[in-house]
Scaffold this motif. Structure first.
Motif, mmCIF file in Angstrom:
data_model
loop_
_atom_site.group_PDB
_atom_site.id
_atom_site.type_symbol
_atom_site.label_atom_id
_atom_site.label_comp_id
_atom_site.label_asym_id
_atom_site.label_seq_id
_atom_site.Cartn_x
_atom_site.Cartn_y
_atom_site.Cartn_z
ATOM 1 N N ALA A 51 0.812 -1.226 0.000
ATOM 2 C CA ALA A 51 0.000 0.000 0.000
ATOM 3 C C ALA A 51 0.843 1.273 0.000
ATOM 4 O O ALA A 51 0.305 2.357 -0.282
ATOM 5 N N THR A 52 2.120 1.167 0.305
ATOM 6 C CA THR A 52 2.964 2.358 0.415
ATOM 7 C C THR A 52 3.944 2.541 -0.734
ATOM 8 O O THR A 52 4.780 3.444 -0.692
ATOM 9 N N ILE A 53 3.868 1.716 -1.769
ATOM 10 C CA ILE A 53 4.779 1.841 -2.901
ATOM 11 C C ILE A 53 3.961 2.154 -4.162
ATOM 12 O O ILE A 53 2.732 2.024 -4.185
ATOM 13 N N SER A 54 4.663 2.569 -5.202
ATOM 14 C CA SER A 54 4.001 2.910 -6.458
ATOM 15 C C SER A 54 3.546 1.644 -7.187
ATOM 16 O O SER A 54 3.960 0.522 -6.860
ATOM 17 N N HIS A 55 2.702 1.834 -8.196
ATOM 18 C CA HIS A 55 2.202 0.694 -8.959
ATOM 19 C C HIS A 55 3.327 -0.003 -9.731
ATOM 20 O O HIS A 55 3.310 -1.232 -9.879
ATOM 21 N N ASP A 56 4.292 0.777 -10.207
ATOM 22 C CA ASP A 56 5.405 0.154 -10.943
ATOM 23 C C ASP A 56 6.205 -0.786 -10.042
ATOM 24 O O ASP A 56 6.527 -1.916 -10.431
ATOM 25 N N LEU A 57 6.508 -0.294 -8.842
ATOM 26 C CA LEU A 57 7.239 -1.145 -7.899
ATOM 27 C C LEU A 57 6.394 -2.331 -7.454
ATOM 28 O O LEU A 57 6.915 -3.433 -7.243
ATOM 29 N N LEU A 58 5.109 -2.105 -7.311
ATOM 30 C CA LEU A 58 4.234 -3.204 -6.889
ATOM 31 C C LEU A 58 4.237 -4.327 -7.908
ATOM 32 O O LEU A 58 4.379 -5.509 -7.552
ATOM 33 N N TYR A 59 4.114 -3.986 -9.189
ATOM 34 C CA TYR A 59 4.128 -5.023 -10.219
ATOM 35 C C TYR A 59 5.514 -5.662 -10.362
ATOM 36 O O TYR A 59 5.634 -6.796 -10.843
ATOM 37 N N THR A 60 6.550 -4.952 -9.923
ATOM 38 C CA THR A 60 7.904 -5.499 -10.019
ATOM 39 C C THR A 60 8.164 -6.571 -8.971
ATOM 40 O O THR A 60 8.783 -7.610 -9.261
ATOM 41 N N ILE A 61 7.696 -6.339 -7.749
ATOM 42 C CA ILE A 61 7.996 -7.261 -6.652
ATOM 43 C C ILE A 61 6.848 -8.209 -6.344
ATOM 44 O O ILE A 61 6.994 -9.096 -5.494
ATOM 45 N N LEU A 62 5.709 -8.038 -7.010
ATOM 46 C CA LEU A 62 4.538 -8.851 -6.686
ATOM 47 C C LEU A 62 4.735 -10.280 -7.179
ATOM 48 O O LEU A 62 4.933 -10.524 -8.369
ATOM 49 N N GLU A 63 4.684 -11.198 -6.255
ATOM 50 C CA GLU A 63 4.814 -12.622 -6.541
ATOM 51 C C GLU A 63 3.899 -13.394 -5.601
ATOM 52 O O GLU A 63 3.661 -12.961 -4.465
ATOM 53 N N PRO A 64 3.406 -14.543 -6.035
ATOM 54 C CA PRO A 64 2.541 -15.339 -5.135
ATOM 55 C C PRO A 64 3.357 -15.999 -4.021
ATOM 56 O O PRO A 64 4.525 -16.340 -4.188
ATOM 57 N N ASN A 73 13.186 -6.982 1.220
ATOM 58 C CA ASN A 73 14.543 -7.133 0.697
ATOM 59 C C ASN A 73 14.608 -6.786 -0.788
ATOM 60 O O ASN A 73 15.602 -6.218 -1.265
ATOM 61 N N LYS A 74 13.567 -7.137 -1.544
ATOM 62 C CA LYS A 74 13.552 -6.780 -2.964
ATOM 63 C C LYS A 74 13.537 -5.266 -3.146
ATOM 64 O O LYS A 74 14.243 -4.717 -4.002
ATOM 65 N N LEU A 75 12.724 -4.614 -2.337
ATOM 66 C CA LEU A 75 12.687 -3.150 -2.425
ATOM 67 C C LEU A 75 14.030 -2.536 -2.041
ATOM 68 O O LEU A 75 14.483 -1.563 -2.665
ATOM 69 N N ARG A 76 14.679 -3.097 -1.043
ATOM 70 C CA ARG A 76 15.990 -2.588 -0.641
ATOM 71 C C ARG A 76 17.000 -2.769 -1.757
ATOM 72 O O ARG A 76 17.804 -1.859 -2.033
ATOM 73 N N ASP A 77 16.965 -3.889 -2.432
ATOM 74 C CA ASP A 77 17.892 -4.116 -3.541
ATOM 75 C C ASP A 77 17.630 -3.146 -4.692
ATOM 76 O O ASP A 77 18.565 -2.680 -5.358
ATOM 77 N N ILE A 78 16.359 -2.876 -4.948
ATOM 78 C CA ILE A 78 16.019 -1.951 -6.037
ATOM 79 C C ILE A 78 16.542 -0.559 -5.746
ATOM 80 O O ILE A 78 17.149 0.101 -6.612
ATOM 81 N N PHE A 79 16.350 -0.082 -4.531
ATOM 82 C CA PHE A 79 16.764 1.279 -4.197
ATOM 83 C C PHE A 79 18.268 1.400 -3.968
ATOM 84 O O PHE A 79 18.823 2.485 -4.100
#
Length: 273
Positions: A51-64, A73-79
């Protein structure tokens, strides 16, 4: 942003869902109830992250079937990817901040602090002295007095203290501008009644002159129009004058009046009988 999220997670006692707990102090869930509670809380933290990230980042890290820690950790690696390139870009933005591009002091200070935090996240922290110096360097001319006051302090004040000084100066500048504007309006309209009366008198004079011009024009027009009728009347009078003592062409002969010598009265028209 990550610090705010950590504070929020710690306040709800779910910080260990994004930061690995220390094995010697924290215990991993062992029983079925503990595992079920852990899974429920982990889904809640994962929902906060999404809920706190953009749609682009959400679709990037979204996995089942991912966990909150994996998404974190994925967000940390991206930034933190290409940290040196990000540091160069942020450093350029930090040193070229100008207050003229912002609406007020609060927005200007907030942007500087945000760039400072981003530099710290990529491994290039900005100390307080550099942050304060960059703050006063980008100020506009009306704040020169505060710039001198802050620069002469040894040691330099903290960033929040310098921000407070600039905010107070901004309030004073706004008051001065408002006072000068009101004073100018008072000086401009101090002789307002006289100006208004003079304007009204001038308007009446102009109106009177226009009326006189219209009357003169109408008078000349009427006299011109009556001139045609006057010409006809003049011709009639001329005919009358010619009719005295002689018979005009196409008219009846005058009546003989014995006591008047057989001539009609001067004011009588030849065709009166």
């Amino acid at each position: 942003m990550d610090r705010l999220f950590k504070i929020h997670a710690r306040s709800h006692r779910v910080i260990d869902h994004i930061i690995p707990p220390k094995q010697d102090k924290e215990k991993m869930p062992t029983t079925k109830e503990e595992k079920e509670l852990w899974s429920t809380l982990d889904a809640m933290v994962l929902q906060w992250i999404y809920a706190t990230i953009s749609h682009d980042l959400l679709y990037t890290i979204l996995e089942p079937d991912t966990t909150a820690m994996e998404a974190w950790n994925k967000l940390r690696d991206i930034f933190q990817d290409n940290r040196h390139s990000r540091a160069v870009t942020l450093e350029y933005d930090f040193t070229h901040v100008d207050m003229a591009d912002f609406s007020n002091i609060s927005a200007y200070c907030q942007h500087l602090k945000s760039l400072s935090d981003q530099l710290k996240n990529v491994g290039s922290p900005v100390n307080n002295n550099r942050l304060v110096l960059q703050l006063v360097f980008g100020l506009t001319e009306p704040y020169n007095s505060v710039v001198t006051l802050i620069s002469q302090n040894d040691p330099l004040p903290q960033f929040y203290q310098a921000r407070s000084m600039l905010t107070l100066e901004e309030v004073d500048l706004v008051k001065k501008v408002a006072h000068s504007s009101s004073s100018g309006m008072v000086a401009r309209y101090s002789n307002g009644p006289h100006d208004i009366s003079d304007h009204a008198s001038s308007h009446r004079n102009n109106t009177g002159r226009k009326r006189n011009q219209n009357r003169s024009y109408n008078g000349r027009k009427n006299r011109s129009n009556n001139g045609g009728c006057g010409g006809e009347k003049g011709s009639i009078r001329t005919s009358n004058n010619r009719g005295i003592g002689q018979q005009p062409t196409g008219q009846q002969p005058p009546i003989n009046i014995p006591w008047y010598g057989g001539q009609p009265w001067p004011w009588m028209a030849p065709w009166a009988p």
